[in-house]
Write an enzyme that holds these catalytic residues in place. Structure first.
Site, PDB file in Angstrom:
ATOM      1  N   GLY A  11       1.284  -0.865   0.243  1.00 29.32           N
ATOM      2  CA  GLY A  11      -0.033  -0.197  -0.217  1.00 29.32           C
ATOM      3  C   GLY A  11       0.609   1.270  -0.189  1.00 29.32           C
ATOM      4  NE  ARG A  90     -10.287  -9.276 -10.089  1.00 27.70           N
ATOM      5  CZ  ARG A  90      -9.967 -10.477 -10.000  1.00 27.70           C
ATOM      6  NH1 ARG A  90      -8.414 -11.209  -9.148  1.00 27.70           N
ATOM      7  NH2 ARG A  90     -10.399 -11.484 -10.505  1.00 27.70           N
ATOM      8  CB  ILE A  91      -7.029  -7.607 -16.776  1.00 26.33           C
ATOM      9  CG1 ILE A  91      -5.113  -7.833 -16.421  1.00 26.33           C
ATOM     10  CG2 ILE A  91      -7.090  -7.411 -17.913  1.00 26.33           C
ATOM     11  CD1 ILE A  91      -4.573  -8.877 -16.854  1.00 26.33           C
ATOM     12  CG  HIS A 108       4.487  -2.498 -15.403  1.00 26.42           C
ATOM     13  ND1 HIS A 108       4.050  -3.267 -15.540  1.00 26.42           N
ATOM     14  CD2 HIS A 108       5.285  -2.826 -15.924  1.00 26.42           C
ATOM     15  CE1 HIS A 108       4.600  -4.437 -15.627  1.00 26.42           C
ATOM     16  NE2 HIS A 108       5.690  -4.283 -16.429  1.00 26.42           N
ATOM     17  CD  GLU A 142      -1.301  -4.201 -26.166  1.00 27.84           C
ATOM     18  OE1 GLU A 142       0.604  -4.663 -26.203  1.00 27.84           O
ATOM     19  OE2 GLU A 142      -1.635  -3.618 -27.259  1.00 27.84           O
ATOM     20  CG  ASP A 144       1.805  -3.667 -17.624  1.00 25.74           C
ATOM     21  OD1 ASP A 144       0.995  -3.055 -17.132  1.00 25.74           O
ATOM     22  OD2 ASP A 144       2.008  -5.350 -17.439  1.00 25.74           O
ATOM     23  CE  LYS A 170       6.341  -2.202  -2.935  1.00 26.86           C
ATOM     24  NZ  LYS A 170       4.918  -2.486  -1.920  1.00 26.86           N
ATOM     25  CD  GLU A 171      14.338   4.245  -1.621  1.00 22.43           C
ATOM     26  OE1 GLU A 171      15.580   4.696  -2.374  1.00 22.43           O
ATOM     27  OE2 GLU A 171      14.499   3.111  -0.761  1.00 22.43           O
ATOM     28  CD  GLU A 173       6.135   0.707  -8.251  1.00 22.97           C
ATOM     29  OE1 GLU A 173       5.371   0.767  -7.513  1.00 22.97           O
ATOM     30  OE2 GLU A 173       7.323  -0.151  -8.585  1.00 22.97           O
TER      31      GLU A 173
HETATM   32  C1  GRF Z   1       4.382  -2.420  -6.796  1.00 23.75           C
HETATM   33  O1  GRF Z   1       5.248  -2.415  -7.414  1.00 23.75           O
HETATM   34  C2  GRF Z   1       3.484  -2.000  -8.669  1.00 23.75           C
HETATM   35  O2  GRF Z   1       3.948  -1.285  -8.741  1.00 23.75           O
HETATM   36  C3  GRF Z   1       3.282  -2.922  -8.534  1.00 23.75           C
HETATM   37  O3  GRF Z   1       3.069  -3.569  -7.616  1.00 23.75           O
HETATM   38  C4  GRF Z   1       3.604  -2.799  -6.487  1.00 23.75           C
HETATM   39  C5  GRF Z   1       2.645  -2.171  -5.299  1.00 23.75           C
HETATM   40  O4  GRF Z   1       3.391  -2.252  -4.232  1.00 23.75           O
HETATM   41  N1  GRF Z   1       2.319  -3.137  -9.558  1.00 23.75           N
HETATM   42  P1  GRF Z   1       1.981  -0.971  -3.213  1.00 23.75           P
HETATM   43  O5  GRF Z   1       1.212  -1.992  -2.732  1.00 23.75           O
HETATM   44  O6  GRF Z   1       2.462   0.359  -3.444  1.00 23.75           O
HETATM   45  O7  GRF Z   1       3.339  -0.964  -1.252  1.00 23.75           O
END
Ligand code: GRF
Length: 203
Positions: A11, A90-91, A108, A142, A144, A170-171, A173
């Site tokens: 999360g 989920r798609i 992603h 489509e 991603d 993640k950092e 992200e």
């Molecule tokens: C992230 O790496 C996102 O790109 C992928 O799932 C992970 C989710 O991380 N789809 P979080 O739950 O936001 O910490």
């Protein structure tokens, strides 16, 4: 593999968006957090921030269409204008994606168009690339695919494991998703009719 299973923080992208929207300078306001899984960390994070939450459990629906139309109803109930998929695995149906075209953002953990699908970090390690990263994009039918809003690169280091690389991505992200949210919420960036990104001309 012999690597013990590690429970990473979850999360965290939602948390980054919550933190961003709380800034006075933000163009975004988070009006509802919807999860398909009851009891997840994201719901707790939302509740702690005082944001209304809804669970739409996909297991209670006979089809994707019924699940998606319930999600859609919740979004309409709250007057949602922009949807961020943060850890949503989920798609979504074509009907839903078309309905929210230009208003649906996904993150992603790869530099798209490389390494689509699940285990993007593992794919990057197996491919032996020296640069990895994340991508925030408008959702297209489509998986991603769709116009790219923000990307951030990170290095792949010698000795990296899936966990260490995932943490580094993640950092990135947590910077990329809030930036993309601001760009779209402020109207600086939108999805053009041709499916390409459009930047508002500088005044
Ligand atoms: C992230 O790496 C996102 O790109 C992928 O799932 C992970 C989710 O991380 N789809 P979080 O739950 O936001 O910490």
């Amino acid at each position: 593999g012999s690597t013990p299973h590690r429970r990473t923080k979850v999360g965290t992208n939602l948390q980054a968006l919550i933190d961003q929207a709380r800034r006075p300078s933000s163009s975004a306001e988070i009006v509802v957090v919807v999860s398909n899984r009851p009891g997840v960390q994201g719901l707790k994070r939302a509740a702690l921030a005082g944001i209304p939450t809804r669970v739409v459990d996909h297991k209670l629906f006979g089809s994707r269409a019924e699940f998606d139309s319930t999600i859609n109803a919740v979004l309409e109930e709250f007057g949602v204008e922009l949807v961020c998929l943060a850890g949503f695995m989920r798609i979504l149906t074509g009907t839903f994606v078309r309905k929210w075209n230009g208003k649906l953002l996904n993150i992603h953990p790869s530099l798209l168009p490389s390494f689509k699908g699940v285990n993007a970090q593992k794919q990057a390690l197996q491919a032996g690339v020296r640069v990895a990263g994340c991508t925030v994009h408008f959702v297209a039918e489509e998986v991603d695919a769709g116009a790219i809003i923000v990307q951030e690169a990170v290095p792949v280091l010698v000795g990296d494991t899936e966990d260490s690389l995932s943490d580094r991505i993640k950092e990135a992200e947590h910077r990329a998703f809030p930036s993309a949210l601001e760009l779209v919420a402020s109207g600086t960036v939108c999805l053009g009719k041709d499916g390409h990104i459009e930047w508002k001309p500088l005044k």
